[in-house]
Design an enzyme around this catalytic site. Sequence first.
Site, PDB file in Angstrom:
ATOM      1  N   LYS A   1       0.809  -1.220   0.000  1.00 55.17           N
ATOM      2  CA  LYS A   1       0.000   0.000   0.000  1.00 55.17           C
ATOM      3  C   LYS A   1       0.846   1.276   0.000  1.00 55.17           C
ATOM      4  O   LYS A   1       0.317   2.361  -0.245  1.00 55.17           O
ATOM      5  CB  LYS A   1      -0.939   0.007   1.204  1.00 55.17           C
ATOM      6  CG  LYS A   1      -1.975  -1.112   1.200  1.00 55.17           C
ATOM      7  CD  LYS A   1      -2.964  -0.987   0.061  1.00 55.17           C
ATOM      8  CE  LYS A   1      -4.115  -1.971   0.218  1.00 55.17           C
ATOM      9  NZ  LYS A   1      -5.143  -1.819  -0.816  1.00 55.17           N
TER      10      LYS A   1
ATOM     11  N   SER B   1      -3.114 -11.995   4.633  1.00 55.99           N
ATOM     12  CA  SER B   1      -3.612 -11.990   3.258  1.00 55.99           C
ATOM     13  C   SER B   1      -2.654 -12.704   2.311  1.00 55.99           C
ATOM     14  O   SER B   1      -3.075 -13.284   1.310  1.00 55.99           O
ATOM     15  CB  SER B   1      -3.864 -10.556   2.776  1.00 55.99           C
ATOM     16  OG  SER B   1      -2.662  -9.812   2.758  1.00 55.99           O
TER      17      SER B   1
END
Length: 479
Positions: free
Chosen positions: A64, A295
């Site tokens: 991110k 994840s």
Amino acid sequence: MSEQKIAAPDNGPSDSATSRLRPPYASVLDLIGQTPVVELSKFDTGKCRLFIKLESQNPGGSIKDRIALSMIAAAEKEGRLKRGGTIVEATAGNTGLGLAQVGIPKRYRIVLVVPDKMSREKIQHLRALGAEVRMTRSDVGKGHPEYYQDMAEKIAAEVPGAFYANQFANPANPLAHETTTGPEIFSQLDGHVDAVVVGVGSGGTLTGLGRYFSKVSPKTEMVLADPVGSVLAPLIKTGKMEEAGSWTVEGIGEDFVPPNADLSLVKKAYSISDKQSMLAVRDLLSREGILAGSSSGTLLSAALRYCREQTSAKRVVTFVCDSGNKYLSKVFDDFWLAEQGLAEHEQHGDLRDLVMRSHRTGDTVFVGPDESLLNAYGRMRRSDVSQLPVLDKGRLVGIVDESDILAHVDGPYDGRWERFNGPVRTAMTSNLHTLQASQTLDALLPVFDRNEVAIIFDGDEFVGLVTRIDLINHLRRAR
């Protein structure tokens, strides 16, 4: 005098090591991107070769960072973000970390709305960077006033001049992957990429990479790894929007289709259970030495399934989306996994199934009768428990809890430290009511009605303690 050549010492850095060295960078932000790729060799990948791109090597520890840099730069260029302004975002943690990593050195105020299921480490990291964290509910959907995206949008509307980053619809999000992540992968794999396995949180990675590879390598398939409970994989498979469930994995999976997620790019989708994800990411650490977040376990599980289904050799790439350092209190905590019902445990069909820290396996946190109350207090704090069994040469002689310690140390300031240093035996409860492991759950309720912890024995052998929370967790798992 002739110039004398001095040979490098035998223990000096190898050529491959020195080739990775670079001159000093002007800013840590210059380290965003250009992350390494590693081939996984300790897993069964069938006929395929599986590569994993270590986005955990970004300075904020996740993929991110790329979109944070892109969204802030775009907002500044377009005049939506001015000097001293406020950035507001709804985030599972990593986008917030990226925005804080990029924005705080630029003197922006960062306000982040985070669902309450996110790991403690992420929250601590955000606050240490200087971001303002607003926690909200993770059990409500879009349209509810406490849904994290709706709350962030409301805050942004109320703060004069605030910029709502809105990673779910911001075009600078997929653009970051189209212009940086995609070209990096293509170059690192020498232009030979058959499939890319991604998750969808905001949709930026899927869409950006899908757009890039459709132009430079039309053969490359985009594969979706989705948590069980998310609506995205079922939608791709059936064309129908199902009701969202719940999942433990952080950062990916959705209860709606984000505007940035172009699902038409997906060629294959897999639904991966929380248990599969947790086991996979722990295998990644134990087999390959790569510490990744939850994840990444979802992506790895899907990538392995895809690879094993192929009948011809392919080159497949997936991601370590973020560092496992952010999940040490969750994914890599055996007791947390057991509480969530995500660990492999032998079931006995009796009260032993509720004992989270068994004395038989050496997992019990305990204290000795001659240790200080300060020691007992410190052990409770470090282990996040409110009571400890008191063991003397392996034999249970008492229980000490927070109220016992408080009752003993409370009083005038003078002498307080002497009271803290007093032995546990002076404060512990030695009149113990015990239960046998073979008893049913009904036997626990009278114990809890007396505000006691259940002490479980198997014959004359101490097994462990059962608390109200242990019972609640057991009931929640039994479905």
